[in-house]
Design an enzyme around this catalytic site. Structure first.
Site, mmCIF file in Angstrom:
data_model
loop_
_atom_site.group_PDB
_atom_site.id
_atom_site.type_symbol
_atom_site.label_atom_id
_atom_site.label_comp_id
_atom_site.label_asym_id
_atom_site.label_seq_id
_atom_site.Cartn_x
_atom_site.Cartn_y
_atom_site.Cartn_z
ATOM 1 N N SER A 77 -45.223 -80.562 -26.034
ATOM 2 C CA SER A 77 -45.910 -79.736 -27.031
ATOM 3 C C SER A 77 -46.838 -80.541 -27.935
ATOM 4 O O SER A 77 -47.493 -79.975 -28.805
ATOM 5 C CB SER A 77 -44.884 -78.977 -27.882
ATOM 6 O OG SER A 77 -44.014 -79.882 -28.517
ATOM 7 N N THR A 196 -45.282 -78.158 -32.756
ATOM 8 C CA THR A 196 -46.163 -79.078 -33.468
ATOM 9 C C THR A 196 -45.385 -80.133 -34.245
ATOM 10 O O THR A 196 -44.354 -79.840 -34.833
ATOM 11 C CB THR A 196 -46.986 -78.242 -34.449
ATOM 12 O OG1 THR A 196 -47.751 -77.331 -33.677
ATOM 13 C CG2 THR A 196 -47.882 -79.084 -35.310
ATOM 14 N N THR A 214 -50.694 -81.418 -32.141
ATOM 15 C CA THR A 214 -50.079 -80.468 -31.206
ATOM 16 C C THR A 214 -50.947 -80.289 -29.967
ATOM 17 O O THR A 214 -52.160 -80.561 -29.999
ATOM 18 C CB THR A 214 -49.913 -79.092 -31.890
ATOM 19 O OG1 THR A 214 -49.094 -78.238 -31.098
ATOM 20 C CG2 THR A 214 -51.245 -78.392 -32.098
ATOM 21 N N ARG A 224 -58.811 -71.679 -27.237
ATOM 22 C CA ARG A 224 -58.005 -71.213 -28.375
ATOM 23 C C ARG A 224 -57.638 -72.419 -29.274
ATOM 24 O O ARG A 224 -57.201 -73.458 -28.810
ATOM 25 C CB ARG A 224 -56.737 -70.539 -27.868
ATOM 26 C CG ARG A 224 -55.800 -70.026 -28.962
ATOM 27 C CD ARG A 224 -54.729 -71.020 -29.338
ATOM 28 N NE ARG A 224 -53.755 -70.447 -30.269
ATOM 29 C CZ ARG A 224 -52.817 -71.168 -30.875
ATOM 30 N NH1 ARG A 224 -52.710 -72.461 -30.656
ATOM 31 N NH2 ARG A 224 -51.973 -70.610 -31.709
ATOM 32 N N VAL A 225 -57.829 -72.239 -30.559
ATOM 33 C CA VAL A 225 -57.440 -73.264 -31.532
ATOM 34 C C VAL A 225 -56.444 -72.636 -32.489
ATOM 35 O O VAL A 225 -56.663 -71.525 -32.988
ATOM 36 C CB VAL A 225 -58.676 -73.787 -32.301
ATOM 37 C CG1 VAL A 225 -58.260 -74.679 -33.465
ATOM 38 C CG2 VAL A 225 -59.596 -74.557 -31.349
ATOM 39 N N GLY A 226 -55.351 -73.331 -32.735
ATOM 40 C CA GLY A 226 -54.336 -72.814 -33.652
ATOM 41 C C GLY A 226 -54.535 -73.330 -35.066
ATOM 42 O O GLY A 226 -55.633 -73.741 -35.461
ATOM 43 N N ASP A 227 -53.462 -73.313 -35.826
ATOM 44 C CA ASP A 227 -53.520 -73.735 -37.229
ATOM 45 C C ASP A 227 -53.536 -75.246 -37.403
ATOM 46 O O ASP A 227 -54.013 -75.759 -38.421
ATOM 47 C CB ASP A 227 -52.296 -73.166 -37.974
ATOM 48 C CG ASP A 227 -50.970 -73.579 -37.324
ATOM 49 O OD1 ASP A 227 -50.920 -73.705 -36.078
ATOM 50 O OD2 ASP A 227 -49.993 -73.779 -38.058
ATOM 51 N N THR A 247 -45.482 -75.019 -38.484
ATOM 52 C CA THR A 247 -45.291 -74.963 -37.041
ATOM 53 C C THR A 247 -45.038 -73.505 -36.670
ATOM 54 O O THR A 247 -44.649 -72.712 -37.522
ATOM 55 C CB THR A 247 -44.121 -75.871 -36.594
ATOM 56 O OG1 THR A 247 -43.983 -75.816 -35.171
ATOM 57 C CG2 THR A 247 -42.806 -75.453 -37.233
ATOM 58 N N GLY A 248 -45.293 -73.159 -35.417
ATOM 59 C CA GLY A 248 -45.104 -71.775 -34.999
ATOM 60 C C GLY A 248 -46.419 -71.130 -34.609
ATOM 61 O O GLY A 248 -47.374 -71.820 -34.249
ATOM 62 N N GLY A 250 -49.768 -70.150 -34.735
ATOM 63 C CA GLY A 250 -50.837 -70.608 -35.603
ATOM 64 C C GLY A 250 -51.703 -69.504 -36.154
ATOM 65 O O GLY A 250 -52.217 -69.600 -37.278
HETATM 66 N N1 ASP Z 1 -48.759 -74.099 -34.530
HETATM 67 C C1 ASP Z 1 -49.118 -74.467 -33.190
HETATM 68 C C2 ASP Z 1 -50.266 -73.629 -32.744
HETATM 69 O O1 ASP Z 1 -50.341 -72.454 -33.069
HETATM 70 C C3 ASP Z 1 -48.026 -74.353 -32.178
HETATM 71 C C4 ASP Z 1 -46.637 -74.491 -32.661
HETATM 72 O O2 ASP Z 1 -46.359 -75.157 -33.649
HETATM 73 O O3 ASP Z 1 -45.748 -73.926 -32.017
HETATM 74 O O4 ASP Z 1 -51.090 -74.131 -32.009
#
Ligand code: ASP
Length: 337
Positions: A77, A196, A214, A224-227, A247-248, A250
């Site tokens: 990850s 992350t 991450t 795709r770009v997350g947080d 984390t989680g 995004g």
């Molecule tokens: N926060 C990360 C994202 O959305 C992934 C994660 O932490 O699970 O890319």
């Protein structure tokens, strides 16, 4: 003559200021703390701690810490062995920030195993904050980072397994999660199939810094770009207040400027714990139906060295290292028990 008078005046001001700084430091010795998301944060904290113990800056500490899971071939990850997107491309996101609001990030970066160090170069070598995609890759190569194939045989095998079902659901690291997981996988390292690495450090001189790195959601849409590479979403540091990371899923964190929100709540007087709880509750209140099946966790550290964490779903843990506690893994409280 005027020049000389100006010089003498400037020297007097400088020595008065340095005297003040010296007094402040002597009055409040700082106990360093390092915290990281997830249990793989233990190894990251150890690397960060050795920088801090040697008198180093928190910024160097968090970069050193973030590089550990980035290099871990069992961690799918973060970094080199991260699971690819829907089309089989490994693309990485990262950002870094210090106590003086200096920050840098890279998003959708391919072929570079240590995105956190490229983010650090963005901070140091450019007037910008965020580079993405091919431009980020070009910058990394110009900076001397080796271009590599990051898709490992294990990641490729997991992706091919996922292609058979292609269940595209943005649900991360909750117990009901299938997104980013290979159903019934026996792949080595799948116990670390989340998430992350967010790392926050307070060094011996009271300087705060943070880093976030991450490979994002496994099997994500290309581009795709997350947080995680977004300053204010996946990471925020205010040297006068505190720092937060997430984390989680995004998308939910970006929608609510999550890490910035946690820091602002601390600015208003909340403890790191209360600030994380309130930020999670804002997500839950705004999207109660979605919140039932998605995970977001926040981790925060203030300038006093106090730590807080909270998540929507149970299962979120963080790792802490300080002078008293060696490598503790702490389960975070959560909205859903
Ligand atoms: N926060 C990360 C994202 O959305 C992934 C994660 O932490 O699970 O890319």
């Amino acid at each position: 003559m005027t020049d000389r008078r100006d010089f003498v005046k400037a020297s007097l001001v400088a020595s008065a200021l340095s005297g003040l700084a010296g007094t402040a430091k002597a009055a409040s010795p700082v106990k360093p703390v390092v915290v990281s998301t997830w249990d793989f944060g233990v190894a990251a904290n150890q690397a960060a701690w050795s920088v801090i113990q040697g008198g180093g800056h928190a910024l160097d500490a968090v970069e050193a810490g973030a590089r550990v899971p980035e290099a871990d071939m069992k961690n799918h990850s973060v970094g080199r062995a991260g699971y690819p997107d829907r089309d089989g491309h490994v693309s990485l996101d990262a950002c870094i920030m210090d106590e003086q609001w200096r920050c840098g990030g890279v998003a959708a970066l391919e072929h570079i195993a240590h995105p956190i160090s490229v983010a650090r170069r963005v901070l140091e070598k450019t007037p910008h904050v965020l580079l993405v995609g091919d431009g980020a890759l070009q910058f990394a190569i110009e900076q001397g980072f080796p271009k590599e194939e990051l898709l490992t045989p294990e990641s490729e095998a997991a992706w091919r397994e996922w292609l058979k079902v292609q269940n595209y659901q943005p649900v991360a690291n909750s117990e009901m999660s299938t997104y980013g997981h290979v159903p019934n996988s026996k792949m080595p390292g799948d116990e670390h199939n989340h998430d992350t690495l967010g790392i926050l450090a307070l060094d011996g001189q009271g300087r705060l810094s943070g880093a976030c790195t991450t490979s994002g959601m496994a099997w994500k849409l290309r581009g795709r770009v997350g947080d995680s590479p977004i300053i204010g979403a996946g990471l925020y540091v205010d040297g006068e207040i505190g720092a937060a990371t997430s984390t989680g899923v995004g998308e939910e964190v970006i929608r609510n400027a999550g890490s910035f929100l946690v820091v602002e709540l601390m600015r208003q007087g909340r403890s790191p714990q209360k600030a994380c709880e309130e930020a999670v509750m804002r997500i839950v209140r705004r999207r109660p139906e979605a919140a039932k099946t998605l995970q977001v966790g926040f981790l925060a550290l203030n300038t006093k060295g106090q730590v807080g964490a909270f998540a929507i779903q149970k299962g979120f843990v963080y790792a802490q290292r300080d002078a008293k506690a060696t490598d503790t893994v702490v389960p975070a409280k959560s909205f859903f028990a």
